[in-house]
Design a protein around this motif. Structure first.
Motif, PDB file in Angstrom:
ATOM      1  N   GLU A  83      84.079  73.557  -9.077  1.00 31.68           N
ATOM      2  CA  GLU A  83      83.233  74.216  -8.090  1.00 31.68           C
ATOM      3  C   GLU A  83      83.512  73.647  -6.696  1.00 31.68           C
ATOM      4  N   PHE A  84      83.325  74.490  -5.689  1.00 34.39           N
ATOM      5  CA  PHE A  84      83.426  74.028  -4.307  1.00 34.39           C
ATOM      6  C   PHE A  84      82.106  73.370  -3.910  1.00 34.39           C
ATOM      7  N   VAL A  85      82.210  72.294  -3.170  1.00 35.11           N
ATOM      8  CA  VAL A  85      81.037  71.529  -2.787  1.00 35.11           C
ATOM      9  C   VAL A  85      80.271  72.183  -1.647  1.00 35.11           C
ATOM     10  N   ASP A  86      80.949  72.777  -0.708  1.00 35.71           N
ATOM     11  CA  ASP A  86      80.310  73.116   0.566  1.00 35.71           C
ATOM     12  C   ASP A  86      80.830  74.425   1.146  1.00 35.71           C
ATOM     13  N   LEU A  87      80.770  75.479   0.356  1.00 39.58           N
ATOM     14  CA  LEU A  87      81.275  76.762   0.831  1.00 39.58           C
ATOM     15  C   LEU A  87      80.515  77.274   2.046  1.00 39.58           C
ATOM     16  N   GLN A  88      79.205  76.942   2.142  1.00 41.90           N
ATOM     17  CA  GLN A  88      78.443  77.447   3.290  1.00 41.90           C
ATOM     18  C   GLN A  88      79.024  76.956   4.604  1.00 41.90           C
ATOM     19  N   ASN A  89      79.700  75.819   4.554  1.00 40.81           N
ATOM     20  CA  ASN A  89      80.267  75.277   5.788  1.00 40.81           C
ATOM     21  C   ASN A  89      81.579  75.957   6.182  1.00 40.81           C
ATOM     22  N   LEU A  90      81.994  76.916   5.395  1.00 41.24           N
ATOM     23  CA  LEU A  90      83.178  77.689   5.770  1.00 41.24           C
ATOM     24  C   LEU A  90      82.909  78.492   7.042  1.00 41.24           C
ATOM     25  N   PHE A  91      81.636  78.920   7.225  1.00 40.39           N
ATOM     26  CA  PHE A  91      81.304  79.717   8.406  1.00 40.39           C
ATOM     27  C   PHE A  91      80.093  79.199   9.178  1.00 40.39           C
ATOM     28  N   LEU A  92      79.339  78.266   8.608  1.00 40.84           N
ATOM     29  CA  LEU A  92      78.238  77.647   9.341  1.00 40.84           C
ATOM     30  C   LEU A  92      78.762  76.387  10.019  1.00 40.84           C
ATOM     31  N   GLU A  93      78.334  76.161  11.236  1.00 39.18           N
ATOM     32  CA  GLU A  93      78.935  75.107  12.051  1.00 39.18           C
ATOM     33  C   GLU A  93      78.356  73.716  11.792  1.00 39.18           C
ATOM     34  N   GLU A  94      77.154  73.655  11.196  1.00 34.06           N
ATOM     35  CA  GLU A  94      76.474  72.368  11.055  1.00 34.06           C
ATOM     36  C   GLU A  94      75.838  72.278   9.680  1.00 34.06           C
ATOM     37  N   SER A  95      76.011  71.149   9.017  1.00 31.46           N
ATOM     38  CA  SER A  95      75.432  70.972   7.685  1.00 31.46           C
ATOM     39  C   SER A  95      73.918  70.783   7.784  1.00 31.46           C
ATOM     40  N   ASP A  96      73.163  71.431   6.871  1.00 29.07           N
ATOM     41  CA  ASP A  96      71.706  71.307   6.886  1.00 29.07           C
ATOM     42  C   ASP A  96      71.177  70.440   5.745  1.00 29.07           C
ATOM     43  N   HIS A  97      72.083  69.736   5.033  1.00 26.90           N
ATOM     44  CA  HIS A  97      71.660  68.876   3.930  1.00 26.90           C
ATOM     45  C   HIS A  97      72.734  67.825   3.680  1.00 26.90           C
ATOM     46  N   ASP A  98      72.410  66.866   2.836  1.00 20.46           N
ATOM     47  CA  ASP A  98      73.360  65.828   2.445  1.00 20.46           C
ATOM     48  C   ASP A  98      74.015  66.182   1.114  1.00 20.46           C
ATOM     49  N   ILE A  99      75.253  65.717   0.925  1.00 22.26           N
ATOM     50  CA  ILE A  99      75.932  65.829  -0.371  1.00 22.26           C
ATOM     51  C   ILE A  99      76.425  64.435  -0.748  1.00 22.26           C
ATOM     52  N   GLN A 100      76.077  64.003  -1.966  1.00 17.39           N
ATOM     53  CA  GLN A 100      76.476  62.689  -2.450  1.00 17.39           C
ATOM     54  C   GLN A 100      77.197  62.810  -3.789  1.00 17.39           C
ATOM     55  N   ALA A 101      78.079  61.848  -4.050  1.00 15.80           N
ATOM     56  CA  ALA A 101      78.735  61.768  -5.352  1.00 15.80           C
ATOM     57  C   ALA A 101      77.733  61.262  -6.381  1.00 15.80           C
ATOM     58  N   LEU A 102      77.587  61.989  -7.480  1.00 21.19           N
ATOM     59  CA  LEU A 102      76.723  61.552  -8.574  1.00 21.19           C
ATOM     60  C   LEU A 102      77.482  60.613  -9.503  1.00 21.19           C
ATOM     61  N   THR A 103      78.751  60.937  -9.737  1.00 17.31           N
ATOM     62  CA  THR A 103      79.645  60.099 -10.529  1.00 17.31           C
ATOM     63  C   THR A 103      80.894  59.829  -9.678  1.00 17.31           C
ATOM     64  N   ARG A 104      81.831  59.121 -10.230  1.00 17.90           N
ATOM     65  CA  ARG A 104      83.121  58.974  -9.551  1.00 17.90           C
ATOM     66  C   ARG A 104      83.756  60.357  -9.441  1.00 17.90           C
ATOM     67  N   LEU A 105      84.251  60.672  -8.257  1.00 16.92           N
ATOM     68  CA  LEU A 105      84.741  62.026  -7.984  1.00 16.92           C
ATOM     69  C   LEU A 105      86.210  62.024  -7.596  1.00 16.92           C
ATOM     70  N   THR A 106      86.927  63.034  -8.080  1.00 13.86           N
ATOM     71  CA  THR A 106      88.242  63.359  -7.549  1.00 13.86           C
ATOM     72  C   THR A 106      88.124  64.715  -6.874  1.00 13.86           C
ATOM     73  N   LEU A 107      88.493  64.773  -5.607  1.00 13.25           N
ATOM     74  CA  LEU A 107      88.319  65.968  -4.790  1.00 13.25           C
ATOM     75  C   LEU A 107      89.649  66.467  -4.248  1.00 13.25           C
ATOM     76  N   ALA A 108      89.734  67.773  -4.078  1.00 15.17           N
ATOM     77  CA  ALA A 108      90.807  68.367  -3.293  1.00 15.17           C
ATOM     78  C   ALA A 108      90.169  68.898  -2.024  1.00 15.17           C
ATOM     79  N   GLU A 109      90.469  68.273  -0.889  1.00 11.42           N
ATOM     80  CA  GLU A 109      89.859  68.652   0.383  1.00 11.42           C
ATOM     81  C   GLU A 109      90.799  69.593   1.134  1.00 11.42           C
ATOM     82  N   ILE A 110      90.259  70.751   1.513  1.00 13.83           N
ATOM     83  CA  ILE A 110      91.042  71.801   2.157  1.00 13.83           C
ATOM     84  C   ILE A 110      90.497  72.040   3.558  1.00 13.83           C
ATOM     85  N   PRO A 111      91.338  72.057   4.581  1.00  9.47           N
ATOM     86  CA  PRO A 111      90.844  72.343   5.931  1.00  9.47           C
ATOM     87  C   PRO A 111      90.134  73.697   5.985  1.00  9.47           C
TER      88      PRO A 111
END
Length: 243
Positions: A83-111
């Protein structure tokens, strides 16, 4: 983790929602991304930040949270592998909440700029992201109902049912899984105290609905747990996933 493995996972993610042509798959495979591993409790995004990338979870779990001015927390969703973590930020300019790792995470970060370009040039990819955002909104509605109108026993049973279904969807058909949250975190997701969470878990176990061994939860009586939870998986929209 091998870059080609992550690239293949991204392609499978998009193709799991809609029919993809070879050209579409090639565009997704060409997405620039950076693989990163972070430890539990690490903040991936904080409220008020202006994000420049979206993260796709390869391994591990994350959660969204909102904080009151005096620091009280509400966990508002769990984000799972694939799943994508933060799709809303694809078009919204400012985050309105926090996101934290619940377990150890491996992520693919895409501009974000690269994902926006993909959406503009590949309608099938855009449809996939739309479906993901709509399913996420559906889950939010169910969580709102859960915390607002169900008693503590039903709330917790419902969350256990959801975990069981979502884990099986992403990781096989086993009805046992490792509960990823502490009792404090469960309380923050359900509007309960840790003591109340512990009491309800024991009652579900005493009723023969679940069994626990440390953090592992086994569903012993699925129909019974489902009835206790008033659980209907319709809100997960599993029919939107193409196998």
């Amino acid at each position: 983790m091998d870059i080609s493995t992550v690239s293949n996972q991204l392609v499978r993610k998009f193709a799991s929602r809609v029919t993809m042509q070879a050209e579409d798959r090639a565009k997704i495979a060409a997405l620039p991304f950076k693989v990163r591993t972070i430890e539990p409790s690490t903040y991936m995004l904080r409220e008020g930040q202006h994000p420049t990338r979206c993260a796709f979870i390869v391994e591990g779990l994350a959660y969204r949270q909102k904080l009151t001015p005096n620091g009280e927390r509400e966990i508002v969703s769990i984000i799972m592998p694939g799943e994508f973590v933060d799709l809303q930020n694809l078009f919204l300019e400012e985050s309105d909440h926090d996101i934290q790792a619940l377990t150890r995470l491996t992520l693919a970060e895409i501009p974000i700029t690269a994902l926006r370009e993909l959406v503009a040039t590949c309608p099938a990819a855009g449809q996939t992201l739309w479906v993901d955002a709509l399913v996420e909104a559906s889950i939010h509605r169910e969580w709102l109902l859960n915390i607002g109108r169900r008693n503590a026993r039903t709330r917790l049973a419902h969350l256990l049912c959801e975990f069981s279904v979502r884990f099986r969807t992403s990781a096989g058909d086993d009805m046992a899984y490792e509960l990823p949250m502490t009792q404090e975190q469960l309380g923050d997701a359900l509007g309960l105290t840790p003591v109340h969470v512990n009491r309800v878990l024991k009652s579900l176990e005493a009723a023969g609905l679940i069994a626990r061994k440390k953090r592992q939860v086994s569903v012993i009586d699925w129909p019974g747990l489902r009835d206790t939870a008033e659980f209907n998986e319709r809100y997960l929209h599993l029919n939107q996933t193409r196998i």
